[in-house]
Design a protein around this motif. Structure first.
Motif, mmCIF file in Angstrom:
data_model
loop_
_atom_site.group_PDB
_atom_site.id
_atom_site.type_symbol
_atom_site.label_atom_id
_atom_site.label_comp_id
_atom_site.label_asym_id
_atom_site.label_seq_id
_atom_site.Cartn_x
_atom_site.Cartn_y
_atom_site.Cartn_z
ATOM 1 N N VAL A 193 0.838 -1.197 0.000
ATOM 2 C CA VAL A 193 0.000 0.000 0.000
ATOM 3 C C VAL A 193 0.876 1.252 0.000
ATOM 4 C CG1 VAL A 193 -1.728 1.311 1.299
ATOM 5 C CG2 VAL A 193 -1.948 -1.160 1.077
ATOM 6 N N VAL A 194 1.912 1.257 0.825
ATOM 7 C CA VAL A 194 2.777 2.431 0.953
ATOM 8 C C VAL A 194 4.222 2.056 0.638
ATOM 9 C CG1 VAL A 194 3.671 4.183 2.548
ATOM 10 C CG2 VAL A 194 1.277 3.463 2.700
ATOM 11 N N ASN A 195 4.862 2.897 -0.141
ATOM 12 C CA ASN A 195 6.294 2.786 -0.365
ATOM 13 C C ASN A 195 6.943 3.698 0.677
ATOM 14 O OD1 ASN A 195 8.949 3.410 -1.210
ATOM 15 N ND2 ASN A 195 8.455 2.777 -3.293
ATOM 16 N N TRP A 196 7.463 3.088 1.729
ATOM 17 C CA TRP A 196 7.977 3.869 2.848
ATOM 18 C C TRP A 196 9.246 4.622 2.500
ATOM 19 C CZ3 TRP A 196 4.600 5.169 6.116
ATOM 20 C CH2 TRP A 196 3.547 4.307 6.424
ATOM 21 N N THR A 197 10.004 4.148 1.547
ATOM 22 C CA THR A 197 11.198 4.880 1.109
ATOM 23 C C THR A 197 10.781 6.224 0.531
ATOM 24 O OG1 THR A 197 12.364 2.814 0.670
ATOM 25 C CG2 THR A 197 13.219 4.798 -0.395
ATOM 26 N N THR A 198 9.782 6.216 -0.341
ATOM 27 C CA THR A 198 9.283 7.455 -0.925
ATOM 28 C C THR A 198 8.685 8.348 0.149
ATOM 29 O OG1 THR A 198 8.821 6.326 -3.015
ATOM 30 C CG2 THR A 198 7.697 8.417 -2.645
ATOM 31 N N PHE A 199 7.905 7.771 1.048
ATOM 32 C CA PHE A 199 7.304 8.526 2.144
ATOM 33 C C PHE A 199 8.388 9.242 2.951
ATOM 34 C CE2 PHE A 199 5.775 8.885 6.537
ATOM 35 C CZ PHE A 199 4.515 9.444 6.374
ATOM 36 N N ASP A 200 9.421 8.505 3.333
ATOM 37 C CA ASP A 200 10.498 9.082 4.141
ATOM 38 C C ASP A 200 11.289 10.132 3.372
ATOM 39 O OD1 ASP A 200 9.794 7.534 6.332
ATOM 40 O OD2 ASP A 200 11.255 5.954 5.886
ATOM 41 N N GLN A 201 11.518 9.918 2.083
ATOM 42 C CA GLN A 201 12.233 10.897 1.263
ATOM 43 C C GLN A 201 11.430 12.189 1.146
ATOM 44 O OE1 GLN A 201 12.865 8.626 -2.331
ATOM 45 N NE2 GLN A 201 14.880 7.907 -1.663
ATOM 46 N N THR A 202 10.140 12.058 0.924
ATOM 47 C CA THR A 202 9.284 13.239 0.811
ATOM 48 C C THR A 202 9.235 13.971 2.141
ATOM 49 O OG1 THR A 202 7.972 12.191 -0.919
ATOM 50 C CG2 THR A 202 6.957 14.046 0.230
ATOM 51 N N ARG A 203 9.154 13.216 3.200
ATOM 52 C CA ARG A 203 9.119 13.808 4.541
ATOM 53 C C ARG A 203 10.397 14.586 4.822
ATOM 54 N NH1 ARG A 203 7.555 10.334 9.879
ATOM 55 N NH2 ARG A 203 6.931 12.087 11.116
ATOM 56 N N ALA A 204 11.531 14.012 4.457
ATOM 57 C CA ALA A 204 12.813 14.691 4.667
ATOM 58 C C ALA A 204 12.915 15.942 3.793
ATOM 59 C CB ALA A 204 13.965 13.731 4.368
ATOM 60 N N LEU A 205 12.423 15.857 2.594
ATOM 61 C CA LEU A 205 12.478 16.983 1.660
ATOM 62 C C LEU A 205 11.611 18.146 2.138
ATOM 63 C CD1 LEU A 205 13.544 17.906 -1.141
ATOM 64 C CD2 LEU A 205 11.435 17.005 -2.095
ATOM 65 N N ILE A 206 10.411 17.850 2.594
ATOM 66 C CA ILE A 206 9.480 18.897 3.028
ATOM 67 C C ILE A 206 9.860 19.447 4.398
ATOM 68 C CG2 ILE A 206 7.078 19.384 3.652
ATOM 69 C CD1 ILE A 206 6.247 17.432 1.438
#
Length: 142
Positions: free
Chosen positions: A8-21
């Motif tokens: 359901v969730v790609n946590w790598t992408t989630f974490d990368q977006t979180r770090a970026l924002i």
């Protein structure tokens, strides 16, 4: 984090977006939550009316926004709906064969948001600061 077992969730992408924002991540994710819900409703309504043209934009928006936050399954489902709707527009036909996909859309959004919220809750070690009530909106000046 690793991608969830059910995909359901790609946590790598989630974490990368979180770090970026950064610090605004929770606020931006709130905007996503609201916009994604509106997109799902728009897709459902357009499908009910068999209006392929009106399905394309909200499906496209849902796809892009979901994938940016790591909502892999929702993004892929929205992409499938978008492509199918575009094909119907090109063929001047009604989107009649997406019943199963449209029925999956809302529950998948709810599941995706639930995963996001659990991830935020695990890392939310910031204490809530109580501010004194101020006169203003909804408050009687004293």
């Amino acid at each position: 984090m690793v991608q969830s077992g059910n995909g359901v969730v790609n946590w790598t992408t989630f974490d990368q977006t979180r770090a970026l924002i950064g610090n605004d991540f929770t606020k931006i994710l709130g905007y996503y939550r609201d916009d994604a819900a509106k997109c799902v409703v728009a897709v459902e309504q357009a499908y009910k009316l068999r209006d392929a043209v009106s399905m394309v934009r909200p499906a496209h928006t849902l796809k892009g926004d979901s994938l940016q936050f790591g909502g892999e399954a929702l993004g892929k489902l929205a992409e499938h709906i978008e492509h199918s709707a575009r094909r119907c527009v090109e063929e001047h036909s009604a989107p009649d064969k997406l019943d199963a996909e449209i029925l999956q859309l809302r529950p998948l959004l709810i599941e995706t948001l639930s995963h996001f919220e659990r991830a935020l809750a695990k890392t939310a070690a910031v204490p809530m600061i109580r501010r004194p009530a101020a006169a203003g909106f909804g408050r009687k000046a004293g």
